[in-house]
Write an enzyme that holds these catalytic residues in place. Structure first.
Site, PDB file in Angstrom:
ATOM      1  N   ASP A   1       7.403  29.679 -31.041  1.00  0.00           N
ATOM      2  CA  ASP A   1       8.639  30.725 -32.022  1.00  0.00           C
ATOM      3  C   ASP A   1       7.590  30.624 -33.243  1.00  0.00           C
ATOM      4  O   ASP A   1       7.444  29.392 -33.972  1.00  0.00           O
ATOM      5  CB  ASP A   1      10.395  29.497 -31.703  1.00  0.00           C
TER       6      ASP A   1
ATOM      7  N   CYS B   1      44.166 -17.896 -16.844  1.00  0.00           N
ATOM      8  CA  CYS B   1      45.466 -17.682 -15.202  1.00  0.00           C
ATOM      9  C   CYS B   1      44.136 -17.730 -14.419  1.00  0.00           C
ATOM     10  O   CYS B   1      43.204 -16.826 -14.720  1.00  0.00           O
ATOM     11  CB  CYS B   1      46.446 -17.429 -15.003  1.00  0.00           C
TER      12      CYS B   1
ATOM     13  N   CYS C   1      43.409 -13.629 -14.555  1.00  0.00           N
ATOM     14  CA  CYS C   1      42.032 -13.042 -16.400  1.00  0.00           C
ATOM     15  C   CYS C   1      41.071 -13.109 -15.277  1.00  0.00           C
ATOM     16  O   CYS C   1      39.990 -12.563 -15.252  1.00  0.00           O
ATOM     17  CB  CYS C   1      42.170 -14.499 -17.198  1.00  0.00           C
TER      18      CYS C   1
ATOM     19  N   ASP D   1      16.479  28.769 -29.023  1.00  0.00           N
ATOM     20  CA  ASP D   1      14.920  28.435 -28.017  1.00  0.00           C
ATOM     21  C   ASP D   1      15.665  28.088 -26.272  1.00  0.00           C
ATOM     22  O   ASP D   1      14.896  28.180 -26.111  1.00  0.00           O
ATOM     23  CB  ASP D   1      14.215  27.762 -29.158  1.00  0.00           C
TER      24      ASP D   1
ATOM     25  N   CYS E   1       0.620  -1.112   0.164  1.00  0.00           N
ATOM     26  CA  CYS E   1      -0.007   0.347  -0.043  1.00  0.00           C
ATOM     27  C   CYS E   1       0.256   1.068  -0.283  1.00  0.00           C
ATOM     28  O   CYS E   1       2.317   1.085  -0.118  1.00  0.00           O
ATOM     29  CB  CYS E   1      -1.723   0.273   1.428  1.00  0.00           C
TER      30      CYS E   1
ATOM     31  N   ASP F   1      11.887  24.908 -31.078  1.00  0.00           N
ATOM     32  CA  ASP F   1      13.092  23.782 -31.715  1.00  0.00           C
ATOM     33  C   ASP F   1      14.269  24.214 -31.922  1.00  0.00           C
ATOM     34  O   ASP F   1      15.524  22.899 -32.762  1.00  0.00           O
ATOM     35  CB  ASP F   1      12.033  23.389 -32.971  1.00  0.00           C
TER      36      ASP F   1
ATOM     37  N   CYS G   1       3.377   1.317   2.549  1.00  0.00           N
ATOM     38  CA  CYS G   1       5.067   0.829   2.077  1.00  0.00           C
ATOM     39  C   CYS G   1       6.071   1.707   1.095  1.00  0.00           C
ATOM     40  O   CYS G   1       6.820   2.122   1.783  1.00  0.00           O
ATOM     41  CB  CYS G   1       4.889   0.049   2.097  1.00  0.00           C
TER      42      CYS G   1
END
Length: 810
Positions: A506, A90, A93, A709, A22, A705, A25
């Site tokens: 714009d 080895c 690695c 702007d 709920c 855009d 929580c």
């Protein structure tokens, strides 16, 4: 600079959480994380079962965050992957690979077995993928592949949880139905119904109820214990208290009946068992409905190609799209989806970009053009070089924005959070008070009746609906908006948009197509047209302004060759200055000519005429002497007038802002129906214009855009970037419109208003339900099992109401 350093220290992660029941929580986890050292911010979404945490990686790690959540009594979703590793020689690695894997975000554990050549990784799927592990191992100089069964089945934890809930519900229902049968038998109006005598035996009822109470209902005891241990209370506390009261009182009566050998006993085994069954049923319905609220994400993910045909070492290989790397060459055949973002290196075709732009007409593409992942190649074969892969592709970024919006918290949710934080203790107090009043005053000494009242009050008051009211609407609303090409960056923006009363548009690239064309040329008497155009286009060739591009394209079309300037300077809001073949060339506005003391009286009449026609006229001077005037026209988008009319119908004031002169600006504004025009504004002045409107008491949305702007988009109450524009504009904006159509602005306002209305409806009914339900239960008018059914129904109804947003027509 200090701000940038601070920002670099921050890291953001999302963690899938299990065990929440709920809003209490979610609130507790949120508070617990916020109090943790190194955590700057934390938001928990109950519907998504997800926590978004911003933290300082130098002070705390993702692993520590997971442990903190677990210490609060909840779990985090973890996946386990096994990699087959080659090339290890080895132990060094193995250690190197292990350390490398542990450094990846979201990796909780990593171990490498040298003998078996195998790496086992425990990770958070929301943070990383198995293909990230493969890339990491390969970058370290080794080979890696995913074990086949792991690759075939990346199981969704939500599906697993739903399947588990179904199994529990079936088991609980089988044991509870006989008890429900005996309960029906007790009502006077249903006493004629036959019931086996064996079911009336208290020990048989105990046998049926105990597995439901302690096996199926154990999750409620666990949740209640964890909540109380952390100093708070949640729905589990109410359910555990209510069902335990019914069960243990019935157990007491059962033992007593054996001692007293009497048959007039009051048993409530059916109350506890049926309550748990009904709550499980409600939780299952809720989980199924919540799954539908994330349909938008699933739809977006479904757009992505699953495989790619890459060319490596002269061979064509079909690989998973996640394995494509930057600079890989891949083939896209007719009818196939383009797997990732890239640049065409060979071939010509038309590409269907409707999933991104909404434009149904395919776009012609050829060598050098950009293509976007998930768009569809219609006819020719394309060879493409990958430029963006994985989380960097346009589609992945869109999915990320939608996920973050759905996971964010709208300010209105704070109201519900505060209420749910104090709700459970108040309910427990009211339930005890109701019990005492009934036991001592209304039905003195009648423990069973008072107990029924207590159980009914505890159960009816579970605050699940309150916790779900806001996040489910945000998820459904932002998801539906995304399907329509409107991306809200967060729940707070979805909420704030409906308060906007002024829209500032714009002109170039927003109202107009942003692709102007060279229309008119008039030279001074001492200049020949072709040579004049060569100087002007050569001066403009280094400029990125759309008007400059139109001039250059128009001159090149006439077959005139260009020269490279030895000097170039772009003067924002004025024009350009360049040195071409030793001559100083100026191209721009009246202000530019005034700045360099150029006499332009001869050009003014023709300039005014062209501007009244909606064209942008630019003056040119060579060696500080007037040389001519040129005009460029930017055509208005077909949908701009209709979209602006829609905005006005919504009661919004629409303004147009542009760097163009006033005559041209007003001519364009008249074409689209905009009455308020702000012209001759320098790029940095757009943000100032937004501020002026805000100071006048208006709530402003800026739509643009371009790079110029970005400051205005950031300054506005809501910044709206056209998705066809620059990345910088989209980064600064609160909303991104994936299509170049201004109707998307109206769609954004519509979705914001409808979502907020939906949230208010949910909050009202969730609160009204509890406010009405508690007194009814306290008055003895609600049987406990009926209260359980009503409580489950309230949560489901809230989610279903939110789902209505997915059907909004735009």
């Amino acid at each position: 600079m200090a701000e940038n350093v601070a920002a670099n220290k921050q890291q953001k992660t999302t963690m899938q959480i299990t065990g929440m029941t709920c809003a209490a929580c979610a609130r507790r986890i949120e508070k617990g994380l916020q109090k943790t050292a190194g955590v700057q911010d934390a938001t928990v979404n109950l519907s998504l079962e997800r926590a978004s945490v911003t933290f300082d990686p130098k002070k705390i790690s993702v692993v520590d965050l997971g442990q903190r959540i677990e210490s609060l009594g909840y779990g985090t979703v973890k996946e386990k992957a096994e990699l087959l590793v080659t090339g290890m020689t080895c132990a060094a690695c193995a250690t190197r690979i292990e350390k490398g894997l542990k450094k990846l975000p979201g990796v909780l554990e990593a171990s490498v077995n040298l003998a078996m050549e195998r790496a086992t990784v425990v990770y958070q799927p929301s943070e990383t993928t198995t293909f990230d592990f493969i890339k990491k191992v390969e970058n370290l100089g080794y080979g890696a592949s995913l074990k086949q069964e792991e690759q075939a089945d990346e199981t969704d934890h939500r599906k697993r949880e739903i399947a588990k809930q179904k199994r529990k519900l079936i088991f609980s229902a089988i044991l509870s139905l006989p008890l429900l049968w005996t309960m029906v038998k007790h009502f006077s109006f249903t006493s004629f119904i036959w019931a086996p005598e064996i079911l009336m035996n208290p020990w048989i009822q105990l046998l049926l109820a105990t597995p439901v109470q302690f096996m199926i209902g154990w999750q409620f005891y666990q949740g209640a214990y964890k909540a109380l241990r952390n100093g708070s209370a949640n729905m589990d506390v109410l359910v555990a208290l209510g069902t335990s009261a019914a069960y243990f009182y019935s157990l007491y009566e059962t033992i007593r009946s054996m001692q007293a050998m009497h048959h007039d006993i009051h048993l409530y085994y059916e109350t506890s068992a049926v309550l748990i069954t009904l709550i499980l049923l409600g939780k299952l319905f809720e989980a199924l409905a919540k799954g539908r609220t994330s349909e938008a994400i699933k739809t977006l993910m479904g757009l992505q190609a699953k495989t790619a045909t890459v060319i490596r070492n002269g061979q064509e290989l079909v690989i998973a799209v996640e394995e494509v790397q930057v600079n890989d060459l891949f083939l896209v055949k007719p009818g196939e989806k383009i797997p990732v973002d890239g640049e065409i290196v060979e071939g010509k075709s038309s590409v269907d970009e409707s999933m991104l732009t909404g434009e149904s007409i395919p776009v012609e593409k050829e060598s050098g053009d950009q293509v976007i992942g998930a768009t569809i190649n219609k006819n020719g074969v394309l060879q493409v070089k990958a430029t963006k892969v994985g989380k960097e592709t346009a589609l992945a970024q869109i999915i990320k924005v939608v996920e973050e919006a759905q996971g964010s918290k709208a300010p209105i949710q704070r109201v519900a959070d505060k209420i749910s934080g104090i709700f459970v203790p108040i309910v427990v107090s009211l339930a005890v008070l109701a019990f005492l009043i009934w036991y001592f005053f209304i039905t003195p000494g009648d423990f069973t009746s008072a107990l029924e009242i207590l159980i009914a009050v505890l159960v009816i008051a579970c605050p699940c609906a309150l916790g779900l009211a806001t996040p489910t609407s945000i998820m459904a609303g932002s998801g539906r908006a995304a399907e329509a090409g409107v991306l809200f960056k967060g729940g707070e923006h979805l909420e704030a948009t409906h308060r906007i009363d002024t829209v500032l548009l714009d002109k170039t690239g927003t109202i107009t197509k942003g692709k102007p064309e060279l229309t008119d040329v008039l030279t001074a008497d001492h200049w020949e047209k072709q040579q004049f155009l060569q100087y002007i286009a050569s001066a403009e060739k280094n400029s990125e302004h759309p008007l400059a591009e139109a001039i250059v394209a128009g001159v090149i079309e006439q077959g005139i060759g260009l020269q490279s300037p030895s000097e170039f300077e772009a003067i924002p809001g004025y024009g350009v200055r360049a040195i071409i073949g030793g001559k100083e060339v100026l191209v721009g506005t009246r202000k530019l000519m005034g700045k360099f003391a150029v006499q332009i009286d001869l050009a003014l009449p023709i300039m005014e005429k062209w501007e009244q026609e909606g064209k942008t006229a630019m003056l040119a001077a060579i060696d500080q002497r007037y040389a001519g005037v040129i005009a460029v026209a930017d055509t208005v988008k077909q949908t701009s007038r209709e979209a602006i009319a829609r905005l006005k119908e919504m009661g919004l004031s629409v303004y147009m802002v542009t760097g163009d002169n006033e005559r041209t600006a007003k001519a364009i504004a008249a074409q689209v129906g905009v009455e308020h025009v702000i012209a001759e504004v320098l790029p940095e002045g757009k943000a100032a214009e937004v501020t002026k409107l805000q100071q006048a008491g208006k709530k402003v949305a800026m739509v643009g855009d371009g790079i110029n702007d970005a400051p205005a988009l950031a300054t506005a109450d809501i910044g709206i970037a056209m998705g066809t524009g620059t990345d910088i504009a989209m980064e600064a904006a609160d909303i991104t419109l994936m299509r170049g159509d201004l109707n998307s602005i109206a769609d954004a306002f519509t979705m914001s208003k409808k979502t907020m209305t939906n949230i208010k409806q949910n909050l009202f009914w969730a609160l009204a339900y509890n406010c009405l339900g508690i007194p009814v239960a306290a008055a003895g008018l609600l049987a406990p099992w009926l209260a359980g059914a009503a409580m489950a129904l309230s949560s489901v109804s809230v989610v279903l109401n939110a789902l209505r947003l997915q059907r909004v027509k735009l």
